[in-house]
Design a protein around this motif. Structure first.
Motif, PDB file in Angstrom:
ATOM      1  N   SER A 181     -97.525   8.834  22.362  1.00  0.00           N
ATOM      2  CA  SER A 181     -97.994   8.099  21.182  1.00  0.00           C
ATOM      3  C   SER A 181     -98.264   9.030  20.014  1.00  0.00           C
ATOM      4  O   SER A 181     -98.266   8.604  18.858  1.00  0.00           O
ATOM      5  N   GLN A 182     -98.506  10.310  20.316  1.00  0.00           N
ATOM      6  CA  GLN A 182     -98.739  11.272  19.248  1.00  0.00           C
ATOM      7  C   GLN A 182     -98.302  12.663  19.695  1.00  0.00           C
ATOM      8  O   GLN A 182     -98.162  12.932  20.883  1.00  0.00           O
ATOM      9  N   VAL A 183     -98.068  13.515  18.677  1.00  0.00           N
ATOM     10  CA  VAL A 183     -97.646  14.886  18.970  1.00  0.00           C
ATOM     11  C   VAL A 183     -98.360  15.842  18.034  1.00  0.00           C
ATOM     12  O   VAL A 183     -98.887  15.442  16.989  1.00  0.00           O
ATOM     13  N   THR A 184     -98.355  17.105  18.415  1.00  0.00           N
ATOM     14  CA  THR A 184     -98.889  18.172  17.566  1.00  0.00           C
ATOM     15  C   THR A 184     -97.743  19.140  17.265  1.00  0.00           C
ATOM     16  O   THR A 184     -96.711  19.114  17.947  1.00  0.00           O
ATOM     17  N   PRO A 185     -97.898  19.996  16.263  1.00  0.00           N
ATOM     18  CA  PRO A 185     -96.865  21.004  16.008  1.00  0.00           C
ATOM     19  C   PRO A 185     -96.546  21.833  17.250  1.00  0.00           C
ATOM     20  O   PRO A 185     -95.389  22.218  17.451  1.00  0.00           O
ATOM     21  N   LYS A 186     -97.552  22.095  18.100  1.00  0.00           N
ATOM     22  CA  LYS A 186     -97.333  22.861  19.329  1.00  0.00           C
ATOM     23  C   LYS A 186     -96.352  22.137  20.238  1.00  0.00           C
ATOM     24  O   LYS A 186     -95.497  22.759  20.890  1.00  0.00           O
ATOM     25  N   ASP A 187     -96.447  20.803  20.284  1.00  0.00           N
ATOM     26  CA  ASP A 187     -95.543  20.009  21.123  1.00  0.00           C
ATOM     27  C   ASP A 187     -94.097  20.094  20.643  1.00  0.00           C
ATOM     28  O   ASP A 187     -93.162  19.869  21.424  1.00  0.00           O
ATOM     29  N   LEU A 188     -93.918  20.399  19.358  1.00  0.00           N
ATOM     30  CA  LEU A 188     -92.574  20.391  18.769  1.00  0.00           C
ATOM     31  C   LEU A 188     -91.883  21.757  18.811  1.00  0.00           C
ATOM     32  O   LEU A 188     -90.723  21.868  18.452  1.00  0.00           O
ATOM     33  N   GLU A 189     -92.610  22.772  19.262  1.00  0.00           N
ATOM     34  CA  GLU A 189     -92.087  24.148  19.220  1.00  0.00           C
ATOM     35  C   GLU A 189     -90.753  24.307  19.935  1.00  0.00           C
ATOM     36  O   GLU A 189     -89.889  25.066  19.496  1.00  0.00           O
ATOM     37  N   SER A 190     -90.553  23.605  21.023  1.00  0.00           N
ATOM     38  CA  SER A 190     -89.335  23.804  21.820  1.00  0.00           C
ATOM     39  C   SER A 190     -88.178  22.892  21.388  1.00  0.00           C
ATOM     40  O   SER A 190     -87.130  22.877  22.033  1.00  0.00           O
ATOM     41  N   TYR A 191     -88.360  22.132  20.311  1.00  0.00           N
ATOM     42  CA  TYR A 191     -87.327  21.208  19.842  1.00  0.00           C
ATOM     43  C   TYR A 191     -86.785  21.651  18.479  1.00  0.00           C
ATOM     44  O   TYR A 191     -87.533  22.198  17.650  1.00  0.00           O
ATOM     45  N   PRO A 192     -85.508  21.422  18.207  1.00  0.00           N
ATOM     46  CA  PRO A 192     -84.967  21.730  16.875  1.00  0.00           C
ATOM     47  C   PRO A 192     -85.717  20.917  15.815  1.00  0.00           C
ATOM     48  O   PRO A 192     -85.808  19.689  15.919  1.00  0.00           O
TER      49      PRO A 192
END
Length: 298
Positions: A181-192
């Motif tokens: 339901s939500q994400v943080t910048p840390k969660d996005l680190e491994s994605y383009p």
């Protein structure tokens, strides 16, 4: 000696109604006043304007020859009068608007449609461009007002807030993050990461979001419009943090929307020239925008 506008009006009224009584009633003046002006008109013209036949005043050949031009003159005057009335009621005119693509395609149409229902003859021209170009167009007074996204650097114009919302993350439905339901910048680190340049307001906001989270922002695909960022995310090319205004309608965009934490607000604003008085149609258009923004679901 030429005839005055009022005298021409009397000649036309007598020609139409065939009597002093009818002309006086049509013009809303007394019969003696019509008779006196008719005598003055005949004296000024230098030839008879009317002949009495069978109890009616018939225009002479000379007067009949004038009637086509007189009708054209008075029809033009009536059109001008109607136009002035429409201008007073803000039913005619033109509005020039500069807007970022996101707001031009999603917030502006609702307001324009509402405005046009009561003022269909006001011409509206919409110029889509990036935030910086919108600001320049407003400052240079090439448009009546602009629609921009925050934040903006210092400039010589006035800002009025329309509505605000939070930046959101969009991902393809098959992306592993889509179940959240939500994400943080840390969660996005491994994605383009699909993102915006720091020269754009959205780039500044996304950069702030990552900086506040202590995560470096590494852009894989750089764009300058939310629509392109969403298209790339929908194609599975990466994840994007965008303004929510692009997705404010109820269409299925083929994307999953996730809240971003820490929360970062983006504001839709009206930008107007600092020292220019806005026209009445422009003020009414901005009022329609406020109503559209108030009812918008973002």
């Amino acid at each position: 000696m030429s005839l005055s506008f009022r005298q021409l009006e009397v000649v036309r009224a007598v020609s139409r109604h065939g009597s002093v009584i009818g002309a006086a009633s049509a013009l809303g003046i007394s019969q003696p006043a019509v008779s006196m002006m008719l005598r003055d008109c005949t004296r000024a013209a230098g030839f008879p304007l009317f002949l009495r036949k069978q109890g009616r005043l018939q225009p002479t050949m000379e007067t009949s020859a004038l009637m086509t031009d007189l009708d054209r003159i008075f029809d033009g005057v009536e059109r001008v009068g109607r136009m002035l009335e429409d201008m007073r009621d803000t039913k005619v005119g033109s509005i020039q608007i500069a807007a970022t693509p996101t707001l031009a395609e999603n917030l502006l149409p609702t307001a324009v449609a509402a405005f046009k229902q009561s003022r269909p003859h006001v011409q509206i021209t919409i110029h889509t461009m990036d935030n910086i170009s919108v600001v320049n167009s407003v400052i240079d007074e090439h448009v009546d007002f602009g629609l921009v996204l925050s934040p903006l650097s210092h400039f010589d114009a006035q800002l009025f807030e329309l509505c605000s919302a939070e930046l959101i993350c969009v991902v393809h439905p098959d992306n592993p993050l889509a179940t959240r339901s939500q994400v943080t910048p840390k969660d996005l680190e491994s994605y383009p990461l699909i993102s915006f340049s720091r020269s754009l307001p959205l780039g500044v906001l996304v950069e702030k979001t990552f900086r506040d989270a202590g995560v470096p922002r590494r852009i894989t695909l750089e764009v300058n419009q939310s629509s392109v960022a969403c298209a790339l995310a929908r194609a599975g090319a990466g994840v994007a943090i965008v303004d929510p205004f692009w997705l404010m309608d109820n269409r299925d965009h083929g994307l999953v929307r996730l809240k971003v934490r820490p929360r970062t607000e983006v504001v839709a604003q009206v930008l107007v020239p600092k020292n220019t008085t806005l026209s009445r149609p422009t003020r009414i258009m901005i009022s329609a925008l406020r109503k559209a923004a108030k009812s918008a679901k973002v």
